[in-house]
Scaffold this active site. Sequence first.
Site, PDB file in Angstrom:
ATOM      1  N   LEU A  75      62.555  81.788 -18.323  1.00 39.32           N
ATOM      2  CA  LEU A  75      61.983  81.191 -17.119  1.00 39.32           C
ATOM      3  C   LEU A  75      61.210  79.936 -17.513  1.00 39.32           C
ATOM      4  O   LEU A  75      59.988  79.932 -17.587  1.00 39.32           O
ATOM      5  CB  LEU A  75      61.060  82.214 -16.448  1.00 39.32           C
ATOM      6  CG  LEU A  75      61.096  82.188 -14.920  1.00 39.32           C
ATOM      7  CD1 LEU A  75      62.404  82.752 -14.408  1.00 39.32           C
ATOM      8  CD2 LEU A  75      59.928  82.936 -14.338  1.00 39.32           C
ATOM      9  N   HIS A  76      61.956  78.859 -17.758  1.00 44.37           N
ATOM     10  CA  HIS A  76      61.309  77.617 -18.164  1.00 44.37           C
ATOM     11  C   HIS A  76      61.009  76.767 -16.933  1.00 44.37           C
ATOM     12  O   HIS A  76      61.068  77.247 -15.811  1.00 44.37           O
ATOM     13  CB  HIS A  76      62.188  76.889 -19.187  1.00 44.37           C
ATOM     14  CG  HIS A  76      63.546  76.530 -18.670  1.00 44.37           C
ATOM     15  ND1 HIS A  76      63.927  75.241 -18.413  1.00 44.37           N
ATOM     16  CD2 HIS A  76      64.608  77.301 -18.349  1.00 44.37           C
ATOM     17  CE1 HIS A  76      65.180  75.233 -17.957  1.00 44.37           C
ATOM     18  NE2 HIS A  76      65.617  76.466 -17.914  1.00 44.37           N
ATOM     19  N   ALA A  77      60.699  75.477 -17.162  1.00 47.22           N
ATOM     20  CA  ALA A  77      60.184  74.639 -16.080  1.00 47.22           C
ATOM     21  C   ALA A  77      61.071  74.594 -14.842  1.00 47.22           C
ATOM     22  O   ALA A  77      60.581  74.686 -13.716  1.00 47.22           O
ATOM     23  CB  ALA A  77      59.932  73.221 -16.584  1.00 47.22           C
ATOM     24  N   ALA A 134      61.190  77.979 -12.936  1.00 49.05           N
ATOM     25  CA  ALA A 134      59.818  78.256 -12.492  1.00 49.05           C
ATOM     26  C   ALA A 134      59.467  77.371 -11.299  1.00 49.05           C
ATOM     27  O   ALA A 134      58.846  77.820 -10.333  1.00 49.05           O
ATOM     28  CB  ALA A 134      58.816  78.034 -13.637  1.00 49.05           C
TER      29      ALA A 134
END
Lengths: 83, 157
Positions: free
Chosen positions: A12-14, A17
């Site tokens: 769940l990276h940028a 997210a």
Amino acid sequence: MKKIVITSENGLHARPASLIVNACNQFEAEIFLEKAGNKANARSIMNLMAMGIVKGDEIIITAQGHDADQAEAAILTIIEEAS
Amino acid sequence: MLKGLFKKSVQLQTPMVGQIISLEQVPDAVFSGKMIGEGFAIDPSEGVVYAPCEGEIVQVFPTKHAIGIRSNEGLEILIHVGIDTVELKGQGFESFVTPGDKISAGQKLLSVDLAFIKDQGKSTITPIVFTDNSQYKSFNILGDQCENGQVICKVIL
């Protein structure tokens, strides 16, 4: 409440997210993501990224409010489609 | 708390030496579209991330390409080194801090291999984003070049 195991390589990276945070804005419910007993408000990008959610992590999505079910479903879809 | 008696602000120092550009110029819609928040970006010439202010490390993403900071005044700042750099799975990045660490302005936080990142076909442009827009009223960018130790941004709380 909905559970999902993260299968996307990058966790769940940028990007995912930010999609979650934006999706939350459509709902009035309180929305949380939980990993290993740690709960974070899904409306805060900082809190979401601070969880450091990676591939293989099991996440619990919980929402409270009149549109909780729709909120949980929307967040689940984003996570499922994340790359 | 004597709020309102004087304008509270946070001064941010150079996070990475290089050229300051606007978020709109970042080659990724997540940042150029302000999906994570407002802020600015750096086109770095040196592979070091310095603490922009005194505060605390909120998080270092497992792949060490993104770092979350909370200033002493409570301002949340996300430094995202490069674009799509999560895909490097930590290669090219070294972290000198862990969540909970107290930091001082100018302290070295990350070491970044800019050449490696570019070799992998990724942009090294680094967005600096204020992730909670309820925390501040406005901010000013003070110039277009970032030198080490220089104040480059003033955020009005």
